[in-house]
Design a protein around this motif. Structure first.
Motif, PDB file in Angstrom:
ATOM      1  N   ILE A  17      88.728   1.622 -36.114  1.00 44.57           N
ATOM      2  CA  ILE A  17      87.339   1.598 -35.542  1.00 44.57           C
ATOM      3  C   ILE A  17      86.421   0.653 -35.921  1.00 44.57           C
ATOM      4  CG2 ILE A  17      85.363   3.093 -34.790  1.00 44.57           C
ATOM      5  CD1 ILE A  17      87.113   5.609 -35.041  1.00 44.57           C
ATOM      6  N   ASP A  18      86.289  -0.434 -35.467  1.00 44.02           N
ATOM      7  CA  ASP A  18      85.473  -1.521 -35.953  1.00 44.02           C
ATOM      8  C   ASP A  18      83.985  -1.146 -35.546  1.00 44.02           C
ATOM      9  OD1 ASP A  18      87.390  -3.459 -36.926  1.00 44.02           O
ATOM     10  OD2 ASP A  18      87.783  -4.144 -34.874  1.00 44.02           O
ATOM     11  N   GLY A  19      83.238  -1.530 -36.481  1.00 39.73           N
ATOM     12  CA  GLY A  19      81.671  -1.139 -36.018  1.00 39.73           C
ATOM     13  C   GLY A  19      81.387   0.220 -36.492  1.00 39.73           C
ATOM     14  N   LEU A  20      81.983   0.825 -37.146  1.00 36.28           N
ATOM     15  CA  LEU A  20      81.797   2.337 -37.349  1.00 36.28           C
ATOM     16  C   LEU A  20      80.584   2.415 -38.253  1.00 36.28           C
ATOM     17  CD1 LEU A  20      82.768   5.472 -36.827  1.00 36.28           C
ATOM     18  CD2 LEU A  20      83.999   5.333 -38.804  1.00 36.28           C
ATOM     19  N   ASN A  21      79.391   3.441 -38.105  1.00 41.28           N
ATOM     20  CA  ASN A  21      78.368   3.302 -38.757  1.00 41.28           C
ATOM     21  C   ASN A  21      77.882   4.736 -39.137  1.00 41.28           C
ATOM     22  OD1 ASN A  21      77.518   0.402 -39.236  1.00 41.28           O
ATOM     23  ND2 ASN A  21      77.493   0.646 -36.969  1.00 41.28           N
ATOM     24  N   VAL A  22      77.540   4.755 -40.176  1.00 46.08           N
ATOM     25  CA  VAL A  22      76.719   6.453 -40.475  1.00 46.08           C
ATOM     26  C   VAL A  22      75.699   6.605 -39.228  1.00 46.08           C
ATOM     27  CG1 VAL A  22      75.031   7.576 -42.131  1.00 46.08           C
ATOM     28  CG2 VAL A  22      76.609   6.147 -43.220  1.00 46.08           C
ATOM     29  N   GLY A  23      75.941   7.952 -38.961  1.00 44.18           N
ATOM     30  CA  GLY A  23      75.091   8.448 -37.597  1.00 44.18           C
ATOM     31  C   GLY A  23      75.834   8.582 -36.554  1.00 44.18           C
ATOM     32  N   ASP A  24      77.101   7.494 -36.246  1.00 41.25           N
ATOM     33  CA  ASP A  24      77.737   7.636 -35.190  1.00 41.25           C
ATOM     34  C   ASP A  24      78.295   8.941 -34.992  1.00 41.25           C
ATOM     35  OD1 ASP A  24      77.064   4.819 -34.861  1.00 41.25           O
ATOM     36  OD2 ASP A  24      79.157   4.149 -35.343  1.00 41.25           O
ATOM     37  N   ASN A  25      78.930   9.163 -33.922  1.00 43.10           N
ATOM     38  CA  ASN A  25      79.478  10.437 -33.476  1.00 43.10           C
ATOM     39  C   ASN A  25      80.939  10.126 -33.176  1.00 43.10           C
ATOM     40  OD1 ASN A  25      80.713  12.514 -31.172  1.00 43.10           O
ATOM     41  ND2 ASN A  25      79.259  13.630 -32.358  1.00 43.10           N
ATOM     42  N   VAL A  26      81.902  10.809 -33.511  1.00 43.55           N
ATOM     43  CA  VAL A  26      83.345  10.542 -33.191  1.00 43.55           C
ATOM     44  C   VAL A  26      84.106  11.940 -33.065  1.00 43.55           C
ATOM     45  CG1 VAL A  26      85.468   9.802 -34.545  1.00 43.55           C
ATOM     46  CG2 VAL A  26      83.343   8.671 -35.133  1.00 43.55           C
ATOM     47  N   GLU A  27      84.630  11.617 -31.937  1.00 45.93           N
ATOM     48  CA  GLU A  27      85.441  12.935 -31.589  1.00 45.93           C
ATOM     49  C   GLU A  27      86.930  12.714 -32.034  1.00 45.93           C
ATOM     50  OE1 GLU A  27      85.117  13.991 -27.245  1.00 45.93           O
ATOM     51  OE2 GLU A  27      83.396  12.589 -27.008  1.00 45.93           O
ATOM     52  N   PHE A  28      87.635  13.828 -32.418  1.00 49.10           N
ATOM     53  CA  PHE A  28      88.927  13.542 -32.864  1.00 49.10           C
ATOM     54  C   PHE A  28      90.005  14.845 -32.445  1.00 49.10           C
ATOM     55  CE2 PHE A  28      86.426  16.343 -35.748  1.00 49.10           C
ATOM     56  CZ  PHE A  28      87.117  17.454 -35.962  1.00 49.10           C
ATOM     57  N   TYR A  29      91.176  14.545 -32.303  1.00 53.91           N
ATOM     58  CA  TYR A  29      92.241  15.287 -32.162  1.00 53.91           C
ATOM     59  C   TYR A  29      93.216  14.930 -33.093  1.00 53.91           C
ATOM     60  CZ  TYR A  29      95.818  18.010 -29.650  1.00 53.91           C
ATOM     61  OH  TYR A  29      96.797  18.904 -29.238  1.00 53.91           O
ATOM     62  N   GLY A  30      93.538  15.889 -34.011  1.00 53.40           N
ATOM     63  CA  GLY A  30      94.536  15.588 -35.086  1.00 53.40           C
ATOM     64  C   GLY A  30      94.857  16.862 -35.694  1.00 53.40           C
ATOM     65  N   VAL A  31      95.640  16.590 -37.135  1.00 47.97           N
ATOM     66  CA  VAL A  31      95.889  17.758 -37.859  1.00 47.97           C
ATOM     67  C   VAL A  31      94.990  17.941 -38.981  1.00 47.97           C
ATOM     68  CG1 VAL A  31      97.718  18.596 -39.409  1.00 47.97           C
ATOM     69  CG2 VAL A  31      98.217  17.312 -37.330  1.00 47.97           C
ATOM     70  N   TYR A  32      94.477  19.383 -38.977  1.00 46.65           N
ATOM     71  CA  TYR A  32      93.589  19.660 -40.077  1.00 46.65           C
ATOM     72  C   TYR A  32      94.408  20.143 -41.551  1.00 46.65           C
ATOM     73  CZ  TYR A  32      90.244  22.440 -42.776  1.00 46.65           C
ATOM     74  OH  TYR A  32      89.331  22.905 -44.070  1.00 46.65           O
ATOM     75  N   GLU A  33      94.120  19.679 -42.562  1.00 43.16           N
ATOM     76  CA  GLU A  33      94.578  20.112 -43.818  1.00 43.16           C
ATOM     77  C   GLU A  33      93.458  20.627 -44.907  1.00 43.16           C
ATOM     78  OE1 GLU A  33      97.904  20.155 -44.549  1.00 43.16           O
ATOM     79  OE2 GLU A  33      98.433  18.805 -42.866  1.00 43.16           O
ATOM     80  N   PHE A  34      93.427  21.704 -45.245  1.00 43.08           N
ATOM     81  CA  PHE A  34      92.331  22.363 -45.926  1.00 43.08           C
ATOM     82  C   PHE A  34      92.161  21.846 -47.354  1.00 43.08           C
ATOM     83  CE2 PHE A  34      91.042  25.074 -49.369  1.00 43.08           C
ATOM     84  CZ  PHE A  34      89.742  25.194 -49.140  1.00 43.08           C
ATOM     85  N   ASN A  35      91.085  21.601 -47.944  1.00 40.03           N
ATOM     86  CA  ASN A  35      90.748  21.080 -49.362  1.00 40.03           C
ATOM     87  C   ASN A  35      89.708  21.633 -49.839  1.00 40.03           C
ATOM     88  OD1 ASN A  35      89.078  19.361 -48.873  1.00 40.03           O
ATOM     89  ND2 ASN A  35      90.218  17.596 -49.019  1.00 40.03           N
TER      90      ASN A  35
END
Length: 152
Positions: free
Chosen positions: A104-122
């Motif tokens: 993701i080029d141009g990704l900045n603090v404050g941007d919203n990102v939707e995701f679909y992936g695998v969650y791993e707890f930490n």
């Protein structure tokens, strides 16, 4: 004559549908998923359930705001990394494999990102990975969506 024309058009459409370009078909399917899965409240509750119950290896969808953009992880497969804050207030590290998917080029603090992936707890909230296609076709593909663009 109209029947023959109609049959011909149907045959062309069917041939296009059965095209062996699996990558294009997968992209279309994942773009459709990007528009539907992330807004599904059941998927969002699956993410919160995984967080609350300290689960791992859970396929989830959601969205959050970027609170920190980190340097790329260059050990082994390269990963673009950033931290999202989701609606519940939890934070998630996103590790997006940029050897298999576009960054993701141009990704900045404050941007919203939707995701679909695998969650791993930490103990810091968790990690989202598998936000890309699987070139071997053995794992469900994931994606990220930023400013209307899907990265997979």
């Amino acid at each position: 004559m109209k029947k023959i024309l109609l049959i011909g058009l149907l045959a062309i459409a069917l041939f296009g549908y059965l095209d062996k370009n699996v990558q294009t078909t997968q992209i279309v399917q994942n773009v459709f998923a990007a528009d539907t899965v992330a807004s599904d409240s059941a998927s969002n509750s699956a993410l919160q359930n995984a967080i609350d119950n300290r689960q791992s290896k859970v396929q989830v969808a959601g969205s959050g705001d970027v609170i920190k953009v980190l340097s790329d992880d260059l050990k082994g497969s390269r990963h673009q990394r950033f931290i999202l804050k989701i609606a519940s207030g939890c934070t998630l590290l996103v590790a997006h494999n940029i050897d298999l998917a576009s960054r993701i080029d141009g990704l900045n603090v404050g941007d919203n990102v939707e995701f679909y992936g695998v969650y791993e707890f930490n103990n810091k909230g968790g990690v989202i990975h598998w936000t890309h296609h699987d070139p071997r076709g053995k794992h469900q593909g994931g994606w990220l969506k930023h400013n209307g663009n899907v990265y997979q």
